[in-house]
Design a protein around this motif. Structure first.
Motif, PDB file in Angstrom:
ATOM      1  N   SER A 284     -26.607 -46.508 -32.642  1.00  0.00           N
ATOM      2  CA  SER A 284     -26.600 -46.475 -31.179  1.00  0.00           C
ATOM      3  C   SER A 284     -25.744 -45.342 -30.635  1.00  0.00           C
TER       4      SER A 284
ATOM      5  N   GLY B 182     -19.575 -50.850 -22.906  1.00  0.00           N
ATOM      6  CA  GLY B 182     -19.625 -50.801 -21.452  1.00  0.00           C
ATOM      7  C   GLY B 182     -18.827 -51.938 -20.841  1.00  0.00           C
TER       8      GLY B 182
ATOM      9  N   LYS C 277     -20.971 -52.584 -32.619  1.00  0.00           N
ATOM     10  CA  LYS C 277     -21.946 -51.616 -32.118  1.00  0.00           C
ATOM     11  C   LYS C 277     -22.822 -51.161 -33.271  1.00  0.00           C
TER      12      LYS C 277
ATOM     13  N   ALA D 261     -23.955 -53.666 -23.222  1.00  0.00           N
ATOM     14  CA  ALA D 261     -24.501 -53.713 -24.575  1.00  0.00           C
ATOM     15  C   ALA D 261     -25.365 -54.961 -24.726  1.00  0.00           C
TER      16      ALA D 261
ATOM     17  N   SER E 117     -26.337 -49.892 -24.722  1.00  0.00           N
ATOM     18  CA  SER E 117     -26.089 -49.650 -26.140  1.00  0.00           C
ATOM     19  C   SER E 117     -26.493 -50.882 -26.940  1.00  0.00           C
TER      20      SER E 117
ATOM     21  N   TYR F 185     -23.444 -43.764 -27.577  1.00  0.00           N
ATOM     22  CA  TYR F 185     -22.362 -44.429 -26.869  1.00  0.00           C
ATOM     23  C   TYR F 185     -21.673 -43.413 -25.973  1.00  0.00           C
TER      24      TYR F 185
ATOM     25  N   THR G 243     -22.248 -45.640 -21.280  1.00  0.00           N
ATOM     26  CA  THR G 243     -22.585 -47.017 -21.659  1.00  0.00           C
ATOM     27  C   THR G 243     -22.216 -47.971 -20.535  1.00  0.00           C
TER      28      THR G 243
ATOM     29  N   THR H  11     -31.926 -49.124 -29.877  1.00  0.00           N
ATOM     30  CA  THR H  11     -31.532 -49.398 -28.499  1.00  0.00           C
ATOM     31  C   THR H  11     -32.755 -49.730 -27.648  1.00  0.00           C
TER      32      THR H  11
ATOM     33  N   ILE I  70     -30.032 -46.385 -24.388  1.00  0.00           N
ATOM     34  CA  ILE I  70     -29.134 -45.233 -24.349  1.00  0.00           C
ATOM     35  C   ILE I  70     -29.487 -44.180 -25.389  1.00  0.00           C
TER      36      ILE I  70
END
Length: 552
Positions: A389, A536, A385, A399, A377, A391, A396, A463, A330
């Motif tokens: 990254s 996500g 997170k 992950a 992500s 987002y 997203t 990522t 991402i």
């Protein structure tokens, strides 16, 4: 997959305004001069469906020449003088400068050779952990261990995983058993310098400046491929799907740049060749955000970005409709892609051309924000997170572990918070990361010597490192649920996507939603436990994926 809330208008209207001259300022290098001495550049002219001949007639009528045609994606390769205009041609949809540093002719494709099938773990004996498995917190997080997914499904050589990246070191001891040399291709030609004479790829190592399809001078692609599919061979590490075939679809330069035509070529080849899943840990240069009509950009820059958007949308659609599941990192800008405000890294070619420009939600990061692409992500070892990254609730999809050196909520220390995977020895030597005797100079590189051979591994975060974990899980889903097709196994991308989301572990937004990474950095998570902007549909899990009912 539909990414709602973004600009979704396809640039397909007749009479769209563009001129080849406008793109000239963004062009990397041209093919030469015309007979009258004027300079000529190379462009990709995308034509409307069924309008190939009309577009070619308009191009030649304007004094340009058509050098090649790709009917799969609907574009002409055109040599033209800077003054040519195509603004009033209804058959022409978009124009993009073709940076010759990335241009190549497609070689005659070899027919696929039948690969021996590695038995999956339901039929194979249990294996001991790989020598460096204790350093792989990422595999433990997603259940890719000898007592986890390896005990149920390791994949098959009939599953073809394409890696669109800087290359794959096909001779690396922890990649070679799974490297599919027959299908691997290199779609780029190295260029020592950029258009302003600055060092770009550096000296050419091979005739014609074209590396073989088993070479990676940068190391990024090898690291990605290793995470996906390093075999269980008693050397180094194990990948998420240690039994699959790894196919090098090189579209990135030694310098780490990815331009439009080689990226499209790689995607089209994946669709034509029966690749099951493709990993894309990059964005298409030179724009981090591609804006079709940004007032902050010149007409030349707007034209180039429209061309990139049009070309990549066509390439992604072509590959996906032919059975390729598409996975993308991402991005590493710590940006909410649903609410971007500034782009400080574009254009990044020629070198040093970057500036700060205003952007908004009509601007897209490509390929991560394109329909049909699963965007990933990154999480650190504590499960949060990753601080770097990107987002977004719209962007997203899932992950996966990508590392985070700043993640203090874990007992894992220092560099080990990053992701360990294979590295080409020659690339480490070129970067002076190992000494003349081959000894690592610091803890970011690990050497593993077995049976008289030493292999090298490197810790990286990003990522770019998260996406291949997802690609590996999809490869396992293809091995488990795929049906025979085109000489291997095939799984409809929509089905793969559904199974991936169903097997991910949901993770809610942090409390409070405005998560403070440092005194000056707060990132806000939107959405609920089942789908949110940080994670996500959840963190992918290999064990859960291979444990889904076979009739699902």
């Amino acid at each position: 997959m539909i990414k709602r809330g973004r600009a979704t208008r396809v640039l397909g209207q007749s009479g769209v305004a563009m001129m080849v001259a406008a793109v000239t300022a963004c062009s990397g290098a041209g093919p030469g001069t015309a007979a009258d001495g004027s300079s000529r550049e190379e462009y990709l002219v995308f034509y409307a469906p069924g309008q190939r001949d009309a577009a070619a007639t308009a191009v030649t009528g304007a004094g340009a020449s058509v050098e090649a045609d790709d009917p799969r994606l609907g574009y002409l390769v055109v040599h033209a003088a800077p003054a040519i205009r195509l603004d009033t041609v209804p058959a022409v949809v978009a124009v993009a400068a073709n940076r010759r540093i990335g241009a190549t002719t497609r070689a005659r494709w070899e027919s696929r050779k039948e690969q021996a099938v590695i038995p999956n773990a339901r039929e194979a004996a249990a294996v001991a952990p790989e020598p460096l498995a204790s350093r792989q917190w990422d595999m433990k997080m997603i259940g890719a261990t000898p007592t986890g997914s390896y005990a149920r499904e390791r994949g098959s050589h009939k599953v073809l995983v394409g890696v669109i990246d800087t290359g794959i070191d096909g001779k690396h001891p922890d990649i070679a058993p799974n490297f599919n040399r027959a299908l691997s291709r290199n779609f780029v030609i190295d260029r020592p310098t950029d258009s302003n004479g600055k060092k770009f790829d550096g000296p050419c190592e091979y005739k014609g400046c074209k590396d073989p399809a088993d070479v990676d001078d940068e190391g990024h692609g090898t690291h990605v491929a290793s995470t996906i599919g390093s075999p269980l061979n008693g050397i180094g590490i194990g990948g998420v799907a240690p039994g699959v075939s790894l196919v090098n679809l090189r579209a990135g330069h030694d310098s780490g740049f990815f331009f439009l035509k080689p990226t499209m070529d790689a995607l089209a080849y994946a669709g034509d060749t029966g690749i099951d899943v493709v990993n894309m840990s990059f964005y298409v240069d030179p724009w981090t955000f591609n804006c079709p009509a940004n007032p902050a950009d010149s007409p030349a820059e707007q034209a180039e970005q429209r061309g990139i958007l049009e070309g990549m949308r066509r390439a992604v659609a072509y590959a996906r409709t032919r059975g390729v599941t598409l996975i993308s990192a991402i991005g590493n800008g710590a940006t909410d892609l649903g609410h971007p405000t500034a782009d400080q890294a574009s254009p990044d070619y020629p070198l040093g051309a970057e500036r700060t420009r205003k952007v908004d939600n009509t601007c897209l990061n490509v390929p991560a924000e394109l329909n049909g692409v699963i965007s990933v992500s990154s999480v650190g070892p504590s499960g949060r997170k990753s601080s770097f990254s990107d987002y977004g609730i719209e962007q997203t999809d899932v992950a996966a572990p990508g590392g985070d050196l700043l993640d203090n909520g874990t007992s894992i220390k220092g560099i080990r918070r990053a992701i360990l995977a294979a590295a080409p020895e020659h690339a480490l030597r070129a970067k002076k990361m190992i000494d003349k005797q081959g000894r690592p100079k610091d803890g970011s590189v690990v050497r593993d010597c077995r049976r008289g051979t030493c292999s090298y591994y490197q810790y990286l975060e990003g990522t770019s490192m998260a996406a291949p974990h997802v690609t590996g899980v999809v490869a396992l889903l293809v091995a488990r649920f795929g049906k025979p097709g085109r000489g291997g196994l095939a799984l409809n991308p929509a089905t793969a996507e559904r199974l991936l989301y169903a097997s991910a572990k949901p993770r809610p937004c942090p409390t409070p939603r405005a998560f403070r990474y440092s005194a000056g950095e707060v990132q806000t998570c939107e959405g609920g436990a089942k789908k949110n902007g940080f994670f996500g549909h959840g963190v992918v899990n290999a064990l859960r994926a291979v444990s889904l009912p076979i009739d699902r």
